[in-house]
Motif scaffolding. Structure first.
Motif, PDB file in Angstrom:
ATOM      1  N   ILE A   3      10.157   1.329  14.251  1.00  0.00           N
ATOM      2  CA  ILE A   3       9.456   0.143  13.755  1.00  0.00           C
ATOM      3  C   ILE A   3       9.851  -0.064  12.299  1.00  0.00           C
ATOM      4  O   ILE A   3       9.779   0.864  11.502  1.00  0.00           O
ATOM      5  CB  ILE A   3       7.928   0.313  13.878  1.00  0.00           C
ATOM      6  CG1 ILE A   3       7.530   0.441  15.348  1.00  0.00           C
ATOM      7  CG2 ILE A   3       7.206  -0.845  13.210  1.00  0.00           C
ATOM      8  CD1 ILE A   3       6.053   0.684  15.573  1.00  0.00           C
ATOM      9  N   GLN A   4      10.289  -1.268  11.974  1.00  0.00           N
ATOM     10  CA  GLN A   4      10.625  -1.609  10.591  1.00  0.00           C
ATOM     11  C   GLN A   4       9.414  -2.269   9.942  1.00  0.00           C
ATOM     12  O   GLN A   4       8.826  -3.186  10.516  1.00  0.00           O
ATOM     13  CB  GLN A   4      11.795  -2.588  10.543  1.00  0.00           C
ATOM     14  CG  GLN A   4      13.112  -2.007  10.973  1.00  0.00           C
ATOM     15  CD  GLN A   4      14.222  -3.044  10.886  1.00  0.00           C
ATOM     16  OE1 GLN A   4      14.010  -4.244  11.077  1.00  0.00           O
ATOM     17  NE2 GLN A   4      15.428  -2.579  10.604  1.00  0.00           N
ATOM     18  N   ALA A  40      10.482  -2.786   3.722  1.00  0.00           N
ATOM     19  CA  ALA A  40       9.929  -1.760   2.838  1.00  0.00           C
ATOM     20  C   ALA A  40      10.753  -0.499   3.040  1.00  0.00           C
ATOM     21  O   ALA A  40      11.091  -0.143   4.167  1.00  0.00           O
ATOM     22  CB  ALA A  40       8.463  -1.504   3.171  1.00  0.00           C
ATOM     23  N   GLU A  41      11.091   0.158   1.951  1.00  0.00           N
ATOM     24  CA  GLU A  41      11.870   1.383   2.032  1.00  0.00           C
ATOM     25  C   GLU A  41      10.957   2.569   2.313  1.00  0.00           C
ATOM     26  O   GLU A  41       9.745   2.499   2.102  1.00  0.00           O
ATOM     27  CB  GLU A  41      12.642   1.581   0.729  1.00  0.00           C
ATOM     28  CG  GLU A  41      13.670   0.483   0.505  1.00  0.00           C
ATOM     29  CD  GLU A  41      14.348   0.554  -0.848  1.00  0.00           C
ATOM     30  OE1 GLU A  41      13.995   1.414  -1.675  1.00  0.00           O
ATOM     31  OE2 GLU A  41      15.236  -0.282  -1.082  1.00  0.00           O
ATOM     32  N   ALA A  42      11.533   3.652   2.801  1.00  0.00           N
ATOM     33  CA  ALA A  42      10.767   4.869   3.105  1.00  0.00           C
ATOM     34  C   ALA A  42      10.017   5.331   1.860  1.00  0.00           C
ATOM     35  O   ALA A  42      10.584   5.370   0.769  1.00  0.00           O
ATOM     36  CB  ALA A  42      11.704   5.964   3.605  1.00  0.00           C
ATOM     37  N   GLY A  43       8.727   5.615   2.019  1.00  0.00           N
ATOM     38  CA  GLY A  43       7.918   6.083   0.909  1.00  0.00           C
ATOM     39  C   GLY A  43       7.431   4.996  -0.041  1.00  0.00           C
ATOM     40  O   GLY A  43       6.742   5.286  -1.010  1.00  0.00           O
ATOM     41  N   GLU A  44       7.772   3.740   0.231  1.00  0.00           N
ATOM     42  CA  GLU A  44       7.408   2.619  -0.643  1.00  0.00           C
ATOM     43  C   GLU A  44       6.193   1.915  -0.047  1.00  0.00           C
ATOM     44  O   GLU A  44       6.198   1.572   1.131  1.00  0.00           O
ATOM     45  CB  GLU A  44       8.613   1.674  -0.713  1.00  0.00           C
ATOM     46  CG  GLU A  44       8.522   0.560  -1.700  1.00  0.00           C
ATOM     47  CD  GLU A  44       9.803  -0.278  -1.746  1.00  0.00           C
ATOM     48  OE1 GLU A  44      10.240  -0.603  -2.848  1.00  0.00           O
ATOM     49  OE2 GLU A  44      10.363  -0.607  -0.671  1.00  0.00           O
ATOM     50  N   ASP A  45       5.140   1.695  -0.849  1.00  0.00           N
ATOM     51  CA  ASP A  45       3.998   0.949  -0.321  1.00  0.00           C
ATOM     52  C   ASP A  45       4.352  -0.538  -0.248  1.00  0.00           C
ATOM     53  O   ASP A  45       5.330  -0.983  -0.860  1.00  0.00           O
ATOM     54  CB  ASP A  45       2.720   1.217  -1.136  1.00  0.00           C
ATOM     55  CG  ASP A  45       2.767   0.615  -2.521  1.00  0.00           C
ATOM     56  OD1 ASP A  45       2.696  -0.622  -2.634  1.00  0.00           O
ATOM     57  OD2 ASP A  45       2.876   1.374  -3.501  1.00  0.00           O
ATOM     58  N   ARG A  52       9.576  -5.746  -5.379  1.00  0.00           N
ATOM     59  CA  ARG A  52      11.020  -5.502  -5.445  1.00  0.00           C
ATOM     60  C   ARG A  52      11.797  -6.599  -4.728  1.00  0.00           C
ATOM     61  O   ARG A  52      12.774  -7.138  -5.250  1.00  0.00           O
ATOM     62  CB  ARG A  52      11.345  -4.126  -4.831  1.00  0.00           C
ATOM     63  CG  ARG A  52      12.847  -3.820  -4.802  1.00  0.00           C
ATOM     64  CD  ARG A  52      13.167  -2.505  -4.112  1.00  0.00           C
ATOM     65  NE  ARG A  52      12.522  -2.329  -2.822  1.00  0.00           N
ATOM     66  CZ  ARG A  52      12.892  -2.935  -1.694  1.00  0.00           C
ATOM     67  NH1 ARG A  52      13.903  -3.803  -1.689  1.00  0.00           N
ATOM     68  NH2 ARG A  52      12.263  -2.707  -0.562  1.00  0.00           N
ATOM     69  N   GLU A  53      11.354  -6.944  -3.521  1.00  0.00           N
ATOM     70  CA  GLU A  53      12.054  -7.976  -2.743  1.00  0.00           C
ATOM     71  C   GLU A  53      12.031  -9.344  -3.438  1.00  0.00           C
ATOM     72  O   GLU A  53      13.030 -10.056  -3.431  1.00  0.00           O
ATOM     73  CB  GLU A  53      11.456  -8.087  -1.335  1.00  0.00           C
ATOM     74  CG  GLU A  53      11.844  -6.946  -0.417  1.00  0.00           C
ATOM     75  CD  GLU A  53      13.296  -7.007   0.046  1.00  0.00           C
ATOM     76  OE1 GLU A  53      13.941  -8.051  -0.056  1.00  0.00           O
ATOM     77  OE2 GLU A  53      13.789  -5.965   0.524  1.00  0.00           O
ATOM     78  N   LEU A  54      10.900  -9.715  -4.016  1.00  0.00           N
ATOM     79  CA  LEU A  54      10.819 -11.012  -4.714  1.00  0.00           C
ATOM     80  C   LEU A  54      11.765 -11.046  -5.904  1.00  0.00           C
ATOM     81  O   LEU A  54      12.410 -12.068  -6.170  1.00  0.00           O
ATOM     82  CB  LEU A  54       9.384 -11.317  -5.143  1.00  0.00           C
ATOM     83  CG  LEU A  54       8.416 -11.648  -4.017  1.00  0.00           C
ATOM     84  CD1 LEU A  54       7.002 -11.841  -4.574  1.00  0.00           C
ATOM     85  CD2 LEU A  54       8.849 -12.889  -3.246  1.00  0.00           C
TER      86      LEU A  54
END
Length: 126
Positions: A3-4, A40-45, A52-54
């Motif tokens: 699941i992404q 969302a990257e691993a460990g990133e809320d 980050r994406e914006l």
């Protein structure tokens, strides 16, 4: 199948328009409009991922956001856990940092444009 986790920002300006971009030819669901966001990257809320994406996609510094909806959406080839945030505070001017068509759209325009089905419920409550 993994699941992404996907974070999606409904960035609203002072005219009550929302920032959207057009998915490009080689992307999943190409030709559909979308709100900015991404994986969302691993460990990133989720809020950190959205900020980050914006910044990466549209050059905005997010200062305030609230979760609108979370849901799991299944496609034939992938399962996505979608986190929709209403972004009510940000700094900067939006610009397409990845070459994608970008525009501010009214709620009426959002309802008329082609979006992935997973967006229907959040567009309906705007």
């Amino acid at each position: 199948m993994t699941i992404q986790r996907i974070v999606i920002g409904l960035v609203q300006n002072h005219q009550n328009h929302y920032l959207i971009s057009l998915r490009q030819g080689d992307q999943h669901l190409a030709g559909k409009w979308e709100f900015p966001g991404g994986k969302a990257e691993a460990g990133e809320d989720e809020l950190t991922a959205l900020a980050r994406e914006l910044e990466e996609e549209v050059g905005l510094e997010m200062t305030q956001a609230e979760l609108m909806e979370r849901k799991v959406f299944e496609f034939d080839d992938r399962t996505l856990e979608l986190h929709f945030f209403r972004v009510t505070g940000y700094r900067g001017e939006a610009h397409a940092r990845e070459g994608q068509p970008l525009k501010w759209a009214s709620v009426e325009e959002l309802r008329a444009l082609p979006f992935p089905k997973a967006n229907d419920s959040v567009i309906a409550v705007l």
